[in-house]
Design a protein around this motif. Structure first.
Motif, PDB file in Angstrom:
ATOM      1  N   GLN A 272       0.824  -1.215   0.000  1.00  0.00           N
ATOM      2  CA  GLN A 272       0.000   0.000   0.000  1.00  0.00           C
ATOM      3  C   GLN A 272       0.857   1.264   0.000  1.00  0.00           C
ATOM      4  OE1 GLN A 272      -2.552  -0.467   3.381  1.00  0.00           O
ATOM      5  NE2 GLN A 272      -4.050  -1.722   2.275  1.00  0.00           N
ATOM      6  N   ASN A 273       1.984   1.263   0.745  1.00  0.00           N
ATOM      7  CA  ASN A 273       2.875   2.422   0.753  1.00  0.00           C
ATOM      8  C   ASN A 273       3.426   2.697  -0.633  1.00  0.00           C
ATOM      9  OD1 ASN A 273       2.608   3.018   3.473  1.00  0.00           O
ATOM     10  ND2 ASN A 273       4.285   1.683   4.102  1.00  0.00           N
ATOM     11  N   ILE A 274       3.781   1.623  -1.311  1.00  0.00           N
ATOM     12  CA  ILE A 274       4.265   1.811  -2.683  1.00  0.00           C
ATOM     13  C   ILE A 274       3.154   2.415  -3.551  1.00  0.00           C
ATOM     14  CG2 ILE A 274       5.086   0.600  -4.731  1.00  0.00           C
ATOM     15  CD1 ILE A 274       6.422  -1.437  -2.835  1.00  0.00           C
ATOM     16  N   GLN A 275       1.918   1.879  -3.368  1.00  0.00           N
ATOM     17  CA  GLN A 275       0.791   2.417  -4.132  1.00  0.00           C
ATOM     18  C   GLN A 275       0.506   3.873  -3.762  1.00  0.00           C
ATOM     19  OE1 GLN A 275      -2.332  -0.356  -3.244  1.00  0.00           O
ATOM     20  NE2 GLN A 275      -1.591  -1.927  -4.683  1.00  0.00           N
ATOM     21  N   LEU A 276       0.588   4.174  -2.426  1.00  0.00           N
ATOM     22  CA  LEU A 276       0.364   5.557  -1.996  1.00  0.00           C
ATOM     23  C   LEU A 276       1.430   6.493  -2.548  1.00  0.00           C
ATOM     24  CD1 LEU A 276      -0.692   5.096   1.752  1.00  0.00           C
ATOM     25  CD2 LEU A 276      -2.108   5.947  -0.118  1.00  0.00           C
ATOM     26  N   SER A 277       2.663   6.040  -2.553  1.00  0.00           N
ATOM     27  CA  SER A 277       3.736   6.869  -3.109  1.00  0.00           C
ATOM     28  C   SER A 277       3.484   7.159  -4.580  1.00  0.00           C
ATOM     29  CB  SER A 277       5.080   6.159  -2.922  1.00  0.00           C
ATOM     30  OG  SER A 277       6.126   6.914  -3.465  1.00  0.00           O
ATOM     31  N   ILE A 278       3.059   6.107  -5.286  1.00  0.00           N
ATOM     32  CA  ILE A 278       2.732   6.313  -6.705  1.00  0.00           C
ATOM     33  C   ILE A 278       1.551   7.262  -6.846  1.00  0.00           C
ATOM     34  CG2 ILE A 278       1.952   5.144  -8.799  1.00  0.00           C
ATOM     35  CD1 ILE A 278       3.452   2.639  -7.811  1.00  0.00           C
ATOM     36  N   ASP A 282       1.298  10.864  -8.582  1.00  0.00           N
ATOM     37  CA  ASP A 282       0.263  11.165  -9.588  1.00  0.00           C
ATOM     38  C   ASP A 282      -0.540  12.389  -9.177  1.00  0.00           C
ATOM     39  OD1 ASP A 282       1.140   8.966 -10.953  1.00  0.00           O
ATOM     40  OD2 ASP A 282      -0.439   7.622 -10.209  1.00  0.00           O
ATOM     41  N   ALA A 283      -0.857  12.493  -7.844  1.00  0.00           N
ATOM     42  CA  ALA A 283      -1.636  13.646  -7.378  1.00  0.00           C
ATOM     43  C   ALA A 283      -0.853  14.946  -7.548  1.00  0.00           C
ATOM     44  CB  ALA A 283      -2.027  13.452  -5.912  1.00  0.00           C
ATOM     45  N   GLN A 284       0.461  14.889  -7.248  1.00  0.00           N
ATOM     46  CA  GLN A 284       1.279  16.086  -7.442  1.00  0.00           C
ATOM     47  C   GLN A 284       1.344  16.470  -8.921  1.00  0.00           C
ATOM     48  OE1 GLN A 284       4.947  14.902  -5.600  1.00  0.00           O
ATOM     49  NE2 GLN A 284       4.332  15.598  -3.558  1.00  0.00           N
ATOM     50  N   ASP A 285       1.479  15.446  -9.762  1.00  0.00           N
ATOM     51  CA  ASP A 285       1.471  15.742 -11.191  1.00  0.00           C
ATOM     52  C   ASP A 285       0.128  16.317 -11.616  1.00  0.00           C
ATOM     53  OD1 ASP A 285       4.038  14.795 -11.317  1.00  0.00           O
ATOM     54  OD2 ASP A 285       3.455  12.771 -11.958  1.00  0.00           O
ATOM     55  N   ALA A 286      -0.957  15.715 -11.066  1.00  0.00           N
ATOM     56  CA  ALA A 286      -2.292  16.220 -11.407  1.00  0.00           C
ATOM     57  C   ALA A 286      -2.484  17.640 -10.904  1.00  0.00           C
ATOM     58  CB  ALA A 286      -3.360  15.288 -10.824  1.00  0.00           C
ATOM     59  N   ASN A 287      -1.978  17.922  -9.684  1.00  0.00           N
ATOM     60  CA  ASN A 287      -2.093  19.268  -9.142  1.00  0.00           C
ATOM     61  C   ASN A 287      -1.309  20.263  -9.992  1.00  0.00           C
ATOM     62  OD1 ASN A 287      -2.992  21.092  -6.992  1.00  0.00           O
ATOM     63  ND2 ASN A 287      -0.823  21.205  -6.457  1.00  0.00           N
ATOM     64  N   SER A 349      -8.784  27.652  -5.587  1.00  0.00           N
ATOM     65  CA  SER A 349      -7.722  26.728  -5.994  1.00  0.00           C
ATOM     66  C   SER A 349      -6.428  27.037  -5.249  1.00  0.00           C
ATOM     67  CB  SER A 349      -7.497  26.824  -7.502  1.00  0.00           C
ATOM     68  OG  SER A 349      -6.406  26.028  -7.897  1.00  0.00           O
ATOM     69  N   LYS A 350      -6.118  28.316  -5.071  1.00  0.00           N
ATOM     70  CA  LYS A 350      -4.919  28.698  -4.307  1.00  0.00           C
ATOM     71  C   LYS A 350      -5.035  28.236  -2.859  1.00  0.00           C
ATOM     72  CE  LYS A 350      -4.314  32.964  -6.933  1.00  0.00           C
ATOM     73  NZ  LYS A 350      -4.250  34.428  -6.803  1.00  0.00           N
ATOM     74  N   LEU A 351      -6.221  28.377  -2.293  1.00  0.00           N
ATOM     75  CA  LEU A 351      -6.410  27.952  -0.906  1.00  0.00           C
ATOM     76  C   LEU A 351      -6.190  26.446  -0.773  1.00  0.00           C
ATOM     77  CD1 LEU A 351      -9.571  30.022   0.089  1.00  0.00           C
ATOM     78  CD2 LEU A 351      -7.237  30.384   0.852  1.00  0.00           C
ATOM     79  N   GLU A 352      -6.738  25.677  -1.697  1.00  0.00           N
ATOM     80  CA  GLU A 352      -6.558  24.226  -1.628  1.00  0.00           C
ATOM     81  C   GLU A 352      -5.090  23.839  -1.776  1.00  0.00           C
ATOM     82  OE1 GLU A 352      -9.191  22.571  -4.583  1.00  0.00           O
ATOM     83  OE2 GLU A 352     -10.508  21.846  -2.990  1.00  0.00           O
ATOM     84  N   ALA A 353      -4.379  24.572  -2.623  1.00  0.00           N
ATOM     85  CA  ALA A 353      -2.969  24.259  -2.851  1.00  0.00           C
ATOM     86  C   ALA A 353      -2.062  24.886  -1.804  1.00  0.00           C
ATOM     87  CB  ALA A 353      -2.553  24.729  -4.245  1.00  0.00           C
ATOM     88  N   GLY A 354      -2.624  25.702  -0.918  1.00  0.00           N
ATOM     89  CA  GLY A 354      -1.818  26.381   0.095  1.00  0.00           C
ATOM     90  C   GLY A 354      -0.893  27.425  -0.503  1.00  0.00           C
TER      91      GLY A 354
END
Length: 921
Positions: A272-278, A282-287, A349-354
């Motif tokens: 799961q950690n490997i999956q979470l890291s992936i 992906d989330a950072q790329d999506a962001n 969007s800025k608030l969500e991204a901090g």
């Protein structure tokens, strides 16, 4: 304290009571024996001395010494060895006879107890007890009865007893007592040792078994039976041992099973950690993709909106009819609403991204608030709402923070209050609290009289896309992001936002923000010193606005008289003295026009200057009241700077009436390049620049702009960021590296709104930053900042306006007013007047046809158009008449009721034409 073991406890509890009881009993009996022996010795002495004194009386009288010797010797021998000595003394205390003359006898002869002895006396010293018994003469003759003679002493018998025997008896008793106590202690110790041994042997076995259980051994060794309760303990330990053995085996099975499960879980967690890291990657790329998407969408959405809003403003400058103006207003309102929605989504969007960061800029609080109120005043005026602002005089005006975000919070809260309030007022109160010498907390409350919010719906307001009612989206519009953005901005400013509301009772939003107090403040440029000690009469029925203006006037050290009601106002006007200034605040409603005109007429003769404060932004309405006698008409909500400048203007040397600045502004001799791939946006910028710049070149992408810059030198370059073929950043770098414009300031023109872009553009080589939609004032300021030929950097000629003769003389024409309306341009004033004169015949003809046919709507349309033309020419009488007729018609007035005004208007128009020489009759 050291805890005793069981053996020591048994010994202690056995021996200590035995010792205590033995000591108490032995002491008691020993002391009694001591006392008893002493009493026996005293009784023996008295028993010997008193009978002996009686027996000696007759021999002593007879002086029979032989008998006396036999008596005391017999007594001595009988009670020996207790008696030490017996002695007889005569009345002169001289020794008569003694049974034993010892070494201490001389002390006895000089004893004071021999004198005046009437009864037996006892003297106890060291080892002897001495008894002094008087010898009484009882043999006196009867004829000589004398009590004194009868009791006369013949001498004294002294008996000394030896205490050695008594002391020996006492010592013997003490010895016996000690022996008994020692025997008792020995017996008790033997019993205690046997008892402790009886307890300790099984206890030691039980403790040893317990230690084995603790060590995990299965054999406790408790096989032999025990006595009494120890047997129960032995059986219990054996039972526990058996139970523990079973539980240990079962627990080992569970441990083995849990270990197996844990290994499987660890393998699962690792997967799961490997999956979470992936997933995180992906989330950072999506962001990142989302941020890029928002940036590009911001540009793509703002660019056409920039064209829509910009050309809408340009169209407003052209001649338009009523319907066209309404359409343009609708277009601009819709575009601005769409721009607001885009800004809200980007902010969220800025608030969500901090990524939302607050700037730290020194600004003036009151001017910042005035900008917000000026922006929102038209919305409040459309609904006839009283928009009132009160800022405590102690609130610091110069603070350091983020003025843009502070205005955004105010705009969100005040616009919501206007949106949800149908009638009544919106009140803004601003106070503060000093946190320390460098920081202050600014407290703002926005209160309305709107629909209110139920208690169970209030928490939903501060959630994304949350609104108090699902029907609100259809009725009032909005994205539901305003309050969540506001909440985050307030928290970023170190404050918090709260609300207090109830259905039908309105809503009060309160928030605070922490700002730094700068070391150096702006100098106040308000001309308030000119108002010192000026007598001012102030009428304002609205309580909050009344107190706010009154506070400002008192702060400016004026002598103000405030009135809430018409009666008190008229009473002040009728007093003997005049006021320097009269301020009338009122509602700008059509049905209140006659009352306001009555106030103006009543107060005009009682004051030097008369000003109105109305909740309207209508230029025509303000001009109408100025035509009725007011010196100026200000719009609510209160702007402290405008109010001070208007009130102080007549008392200043640079008053516009006496010192009019000549407008000598011309096109700047600058050469500008504008680069944008959007034709509408390019055309808008060029249109705005044509009013200020002499020469403008254009390019549609960065590559074309770079090619042009190699062969042309420009004063300023306006560069769009996102363009095909070559973007603006690349073009900027190339132009600055190798072209004729290496020193030319390049201004970035973009719709991006993400954090940090402005700083990045400056690092890339841009000198400035222009955000879409483009504003004329903002564009002018950019040119001023980056051009040596700007109007703000040129010296202005300040000459007194020369008087210009009017084209003709007429009672209907006010030529100075016409010049003022034309900006002191004589040619423009003549052109405006000529256009009015040319339209008069057509106006009279159409008016005659409409009145003949009794067409009120047609008459209103003709008068409205003519009234608009009169506003820009110096014909105050015609303007006042047309305004009166138009107001009456809008109030559903019949033509018969305004017939005198229509005839008067026709006469004035004919007289004006005659005076202008355009009609011969």
């Amino acid at each position: 304290m050291t805890k005793l073991g069981l053996r020591d406890s048994v010994l202690t509890l056995t021996l200590i009571p035995t010792v205590l009881i033995g000591l108490l009993l032995g002491g008691y009996f020993t002391i009694n024996r001591y006392i008893e022996l002493d009493e026996i010795l005293y009784q023996q002495g008295s028993t010997i001395s008193e009978p002996l004194s009686i027996a000696i009386e007759q021999p002593l009288l007879a002086k029979n010494k032989q008998l006396l010797n036999r008596l005391i010797s017999h007594a001595h021998n009988k009670h020996s060895p207790s008696i030490k000595t017996i002695a007889i003394f005569d009345e002169r205390n001289e020794l008569v006879l003694t049974s034993n003359y010892h070494r201490d006898f001389d002390d006895l002869m000089h004893d004071e107890n021999l004198k005046n002895t009437k009864t037996t006396k006892v003297l106890d010293n060291n080892h002897l007890i001495t008894f002094f018994t008087p010898i009484i003469n009882h043999s006196t003759p009867d004829s000589q009865w004398d009590s004194a003679a009868f009791q006369a002493s013949l001498g004294t018998v002294v008996v000394q007893l030896n205490k050695s025997q008594a002391i020996i008896g006492q010592q013997r008793a003490l010895l016996v007592t000690g022996i008994i106590i020692i025997l008792a202690l020995v017996l008790a110790a033997i019993l205690a040792i046997r008892l402790s041994h009886m307890f300790m042997t099984p206890l030691n076995r039980l403790v040893l078994a317990t230690d084995k259980l603790i060590e995990g051994k299965r054999d406790t060794g408790l096989v032999q039976p025990m006595v009494g309760e120890f047997e129960l303990l032995r059986q219990g330990l054996n039972t526990i041992s058996d139970t523990m053995v079973g539980q240990k085996d079962e627990m080992q099975k569970h441990i083995d099973q849990a270990t197996s499960d844990l290994r499987e879980s660890l393998e699962l967690y690792e997967t799961q950690n490997i999956q979470l890291s992936i997933a995180k990657t992906d989330a950072q790329d999506a962001n990142r993709v989302k941020s890029d998407f928002l940036a590009k969408m911001s540009h793509e959405l703002r660019t056409p909106l920039n064209g829509v809003i910009g050309f809408t403003r340009q169209l407003h400058k052209t001649p338009l009819n009523k319907h066209q103006k309404d359409y343009l207003d609708t277009i601009e309102l819709s575009a601005n609403s769409l721009m607001t929605i885009i800004s809200d989504i980007l902010d969220f969007s800025k608030l969500e991204a901090g990524a939302m960061e607050l700037e730290s800029i020194q600004f003036q609080l009151r001017d910042n608030v005035n900008e917000v109120l000026t922006l929102l005043a038209p919305s409040a005026d459309e609904k006839q709402l009283e928009l009132s602002i009160y800022i405590n005089s102690q609130v610091p005006d110069n603070i350091t923070g983020d003025p843009t975000r502070f205005k955004q919070v105010l705009i969100n809260l005040i616009s919501n209050a206007i949106k949800f309030t149908e009638k009544g007022a919106i009140k803004i109160d601003i106070g503060h609290r000093l946190l320390d010498e460098e920081r202050a907390s600014v407290l703002v409350s926005v209160t309305d009289t709107g629909v209110g919010i139920p208690m169970d719906k209030q928490d939903a307001l501060f959630t994304p896309f949350g609104q108090a009612d699902s029907s609100i989206t259809r009725k009032f519009g909005g994205t539901g992001l305003g309050l969540i953005i506001t909440k985050h901005i307030v928290e970023a400013m170190g404050g918090r936002i709260t609300l207090n509301s109830a259905p039908g009772q309105g809503t009060c939003f309160t928030f605070n923000g922490v700002f730094r107090i700068p070391n150096h403040s702006y100098n106040s440029d308000l001309p308030s010193k000119s108002l010192a000690n000026k007598r001012i009469l102030y009428l304002e029925p609205h309580e909050h606005t009344h107190h706010a203006v009154l506070s400002l006037l008192n702060e400016w050290q004026t002598q103000v008289t405030g009135c809430f009601t018409e009666e008190s106002f008229l009473a002040e006007i009728n007093k003997e003295f005049n006021y320097d200034i009269c301020i009338i605040g009122h509602v700008a409603a059509v049905d209140e026009m006659q009352r306001l005109k009555g106030y103006i007429k009543a107060a005009r003769d009682s004051t030097d200057y008369l000003y109105l404060m109305l909740n309207t932004v209508s230029h025509n309405m303000r001009e109408a009241y100025i035509g009725c006698g007011a010196d100026a008409c200000l719009s609510k909500p209160l702007n402290h700077r405008k109010l001070c400048e208007v009130l102080a203007a007549p008392y200043r040397l640079d008053h516009p009436v006496h010192n009019i600045e000549e407008n000598t502004e011309k096109l700047l001799p600058l050469k500008v390049l504008v680069v944008d791939d959007n034709d509408a946006n390019l055309k808008l910028i060029c249109t705005l620049l044509e009013e200020q710049i002499e020469h403008i070149d254009t390019a549609h992408n960065g590559s074309q702009a770079y090619s042009i810059c190699k062969s042309n030198k420009y004063d300023i370059i306006f560069m769009d960021i996102q363009m095909p073929i070559m973007d603006g950043i690349t073009a900027c770098k190339l132009i600055l590296e190798s072209s004729l414009n290496e020193d030319t300031p390049i201004i970035a023109v973009t719709a991006h709104a993400l954090a940090g872009e402005k700083e990045q553009l400056i690092k890339d080589g841009f000198k400035g930053y222009l955000t879409k939609p483009i504003d004329e004032d903002m564009l002018k300021q950019i040119i001023s900042d980056h051009s040596p030929q700007s109007p703000l950097k040129r010296d202005k000629n300040r000459n007194i306006q020369a008087y210009i003769e009017p084209p003709f003389v007429s009672t209907s024409l006010d030529w100075p007013l016409a010049l003022q309306r034309a900006g002191s341009k004589n040619e423009l004033a003549l052109e405006m007047l000529n256009m009015l004169l040319l339209s008069v015949p057509e106006t009279l003809r159409l008016l005659d046809e409409a009145t003949t046919s009794q067409d009120c709507e047609h008459v209103l349309s003709i008068i409205h158009k003519f009234h608009g033309a009169c506003c820009y020419t110096g014909v105050p009488k015609l303007k006042a008449l047309s305004e009166t007729i138009e107001t009456s018609l809008k109030n559903d007035c019949e033509l018969e009721q305004i017939e005198p005004e229509l005839f008067e208007l026709q006469d004035e128009l004919e007289n004006l034409m005659k005076d202008a020489g355009l009609r011969g009759e």
